[in-house]
Design a protein around this motif. Structure first.
Motif, PDB file in Angstrom:
ATOM      1  N   SER A  14       0.847  -1.188   0.000  1.00  0.00           N
ATOM      2  CA  SER A  14       0.000   0.000   0.000  1.00  0.00           C
ATOM      3  C   SER A  14       0.881   1.235   0.000  1.00  0.00           C
ATOM      4  N   ALA A  15       0.327   2.314  -0.491  1.00  0.00           N
ATOM      5  CA  ALA A  15       1.048   3.583  -0.529  1.00  0.00           C
ATOM      6  C   ALA A  15       0.045   4.702  -0.304  1.00  0.00           C
ATOM      7  N   HIS A  16       0.515   5.823   0.214  1.00  0.00           N
ATOM      8  CA  HIS A  16      -0.402   6.942   0.442  1.00  0.00           C
ATOM      9  C   HIS A  16      -0.587   7.792  -0.800  1.00  0.00           C
ATOM     10  N   THR A  81      -6.450  11.387   5.276  1.00  0.00           N
ATOM     11  CA  THR A  81      -5.768  11.542   6.567  1.00  0.00           C
ATOM     12  C   THR A  81      -5.026  12.877   6.664  1.00  0.00           C
ATOM     13  N   HIS A  82      -4.506  13.343   5.540  1.00  0.00           N
ATOM     14  CA  HIS A  82      -3.828  14.644   5.540  1.00  0.00           C
ATOM     15  C   HIS A  82      -4.835  15.767   5.788  1.00  0.00           C
ATOM     16  N   PHE A  83      -6.004  15.654   5.153  1.00  0.00           N
ATOM     17  CA  PHE A  83      -7.023  16.692   5.315  1.00  0.00           C
ATOM     18  C   PHE A  83      -7.615  16.677   6.720  1.00  0.00           C
ATOM     19  N   GLU A  84      -7.593  15.522   7.369  1.00  0.00           N
ATOM     20  CA  GLU A  84      -8.035  15.460   8.765  1.00  0.00           C
ATOM     21  C   GLU A  84      -7.018  16.160   9.666  1.00  0.00           C
ATOM     22  N   LYS A  85      -5.743  15.901   9.415  1.00  0.00           N
ATOM     23  CA  LYS A  85      -4.686  16.502  10.240  1.00  0.00           C
ATOM     24  C   LYS A  85      -4.550  18.002   9.980  1.00  0.00           C
ATOM     25  N   TYR A  86      -4.795  18.416   8.738  1.00  0.00           N
ATOM     26  CA  TYR A  86      -4.683  19.819   8.346  1.00  0.00           C
ATOM     27  C   TYR A  86      -6.033  20.263   7.784  1.00  0.00           C
ATOM     28  N   PRO A  87      -6.992  20.581   8.640  1.00  0.00           N
ATOM     29  CA  PRO A  87      -8.354  20.873   8.179  1.00  0.00           C
ATOM     30  C   PRO A  87      -8.465  22.096   7.259  1.00  0.00           C
ATOM     31  N   HIS A  88      -7.489  22.954   7.259  1.00  0.00           N
ATOM     32  CA  HIS A  88      -7.517  24.144   6.392  1.00  0.00           C
ATOM     33  C   HIS A  88      -6.902  23.880   5.014  1.00  0.00           C
ATOM     34  N   LEU A  89      -6.470  22.654   4.760  1.00  0.00           N
ATOM     35  CA  LEU A  89      -5.746  22.344   3.528  1.00  0.00           C
ATOM     36  C   LEU A  89      -6.609  22.521   2.276  1.00  0.00           C
ATOM     37  N   HIS A  90      -7.859  22.085   2.323  1.00  0.00           N
ATOM     38  CA  HIS A  90      -8.745  22.292   1.169  1.00  0.00           C
ATOM     39  C   HIS A  90      -8.878  23.788   0.857  1.00  0.00           C
ATOM     40  N   GLN A  91      -9.107  24.591   1.886  1.00  0.00           N
ATOM     41  CA  GLN A  91      -9.241  26.039   1.703  1.00  0.00           C
ATOM     42  C   GLN A  91      -7.954  26.640   1.149  1.00  0.00           C
ATOM     43  N   LEU A  92      -6.831  26.170   1.644  1.00  0.00           N
ATOM     44  CA  LEU A  92      -5.533  26.664   1.186  1.00  0.00           C
ATOM     45  C   LEU A  92      -5.329  26.384  -0.302  1.00  0.00           C
ATOM     46  N   PHE A  93      -5.659  25.167  -0.729  1.00  0.00           N
ATOM     47  CA  PHE A  93      -5.546  24.842  -2.150  1.00  0.00           C
ATOM     48  C   PHE A  93      -6.517  25.672  -2.986  1.00  0.00           C
ATOM     49  N   ASN A  94      -7.722  25.842  -2.477  1.00  0.00           N
ATOM     50  CA  ASN A  94      -8.702  26.646  -3.194  1.00  0.00           C
ATOM     51  C   ASN A  94      -8.191  28.075  -3.383  1.00  0.00           C
ATOM     52  N   ILE A 124       1.518  25.508   1.420  1.00  0.00           N
ATOM     53  CA  ILE A 124       1.245  24.142   0.955  1.00  0.00           C
ATOM     54  C   ILE A 124       2.513  23.307   1.042  1.00  0.00           C
ATOM     55  N   SER A 125       3.621  23.893   0.640  1.00  0.00           N
ATOM     56  CA  SER A 125       4.898  23.185   0.663  1.00  0.00           C
ATOM     57  C   SER A 125       5.285  22.764   2.080  1.00  0.00           C
ATOM     58  N   LYS A 126       5.062  23.648   3.031  1.00  0.00           N
ATOM     59  CA  LYS A 126       5.373  23.327   4.439  1.00  0.00           C
ATOM     60  C   LYS A 126       4.585  22.101   4.892  1.00  0.00           C
ATOM     61  N   ILE A 127       3.308  22.080   4.585  1.00  0.00           N
ATOM     62  CA  ILE A 127       2.470  20.934   4.962  1.00  0.00           C
ATOM     63  C   ILE A 127       2.911  19.687   4.198  1.00  0.00           C
ATOM     64  N   PHE A 128       3.192  19.848   2.920  1.00  0.00           N
ATOM     65  CA  PHE A 128       3.648  18.723   2.105  1.00  0.00           C
ATOM     66  C   PHE A 128       4.864  18.056   2.738  1.00  0.00           C
ATOM     67  N   TRP A 129       5.871  18.857   3.088  1.00  0.00           N
ATOM     68  CA  TRP A 129       7.096  18.276   3.647  1.00  0.00           C
ATOM     69  C   TRP A 129       6.864  17.691   5.036  1.00  0.00           C
ATOM     70  N   GLU A 130       5.937  18.243   5.793  1.00  0.00           N
ATOM     71  CA  GLU A 130       5.575  17.625   7.071  1.00  0.00           C
ATOM     72  C   GLU A 130       4.985  16.239   6.852  1.00  0.00           C
ATOM     73  N   THR A 131       4.154  16.098   5.821  1.00  0.00           N
ATOM     74  CA  THR A 131       3.541  14.798   5.556  1.00  0.00           C
ATOM     75  C   THR A 131       4.569  13.809   5.019  1.00  0.00           C
ATOM     76  N   LYS A 132       5.568  14.283   4.316  1.00  0.00           N
ATOM     77  CA  LYS A 132       6.623  13.407   3.796  1.00  0.00           C
ATOM     78  C   LYS A 132       7.490  12.866   4.925  1.00  0.00           C
ATOM     79  N   GLN A 133       7.619  13.615   6.021  1.00  0.00           N
ATOM     80  CA  GLN A 133       8.417  13.182   7.158  1.00  0.00           C
ATOM     81  C   GLN A 133       7.709  12.095   7.963  1.00  0.00           C
ATOM     82  N   ALA A 134       6.372  12.068   7.859  1.00  0.00           N
ATOM     83  CA  ALA A 134       5.579  11.117   8.655  1.00  0.00           C
ATOM     84  C   ALA A 134       5.719   9.691   8.137  1.00  0.00           C
TER      85      ALA A 134
END
Length: 134
Positions: A14-16, A81-94, A124-134
């Motif tokens: 499996s992969a995310h 799971t990313h959108f749960e951890k970062y609830p503002h992510l959808h708004q940020l992308f929008n 977005i990049s900050k959140i992206f790299w946080e998720t890559k570290q997980a």
């Protein structure tokens, strides 16, 4: 039809994301957004109508590429799971894709609009790299 037991997979992978990590990177959107900003600056510094027309055409193409790269991250990389951890992510992308669009950097020649877009891409990049570290 069932496969014989000997042909059945023994391990489930499996992969995310759709492909192994390393394929996705917000740097692609940032590079295009930097181009948009540079074009806006060159546009402001030049009064030649032909140059300005070409600059606008190229800027709009680059802005479309920004949106494309953001959409790929939004729809292919980030998972529920990313959108749960970062609830503002959808708004940020929008907000970022709107800033890349006609209401933002694509439709403007003001470098400050491109700066706003770059700021959103940085978030977005900050959140992206946080998720890559997980």
């Amino acid at each position: 039809m069932r496969l014989p037991r000997i042909l059945a997979p023994r391990v489930t992978a499996s992969a995310h994301c759709d492909l192994p990590c390393g394929v996705y990177d917000p740097a692609q959107a940032r590079i295009e957004a930097e181009s948009v900003k540079a074009i806006c600056e060159k546009y402001q510094a030049n009064t030649d109508p032909e140059f300005r027309t070409r600059a606008i055409l190229i800027k709009e193409q680059r802005a479309d590429l920004v949106k494309h790269h953001l959409w790929v991250l939004w729809t292919d990389y980030f998972k529920p799971t990313h959108f749960e951890k970062y609830p503002h992510l959808h708004q940020l992308f929008n907000e970022a894709t709107k800033l890349a669009g006609a209401a933002g950097a694509k439709g403007a020649t003001d470098p400050t609009k491109a700066d706003e877009l770059l700021s959103k891409i940085d978030e977005i990049s900050k959140i992206f790299w946080e998720t890559k570290q997980a």
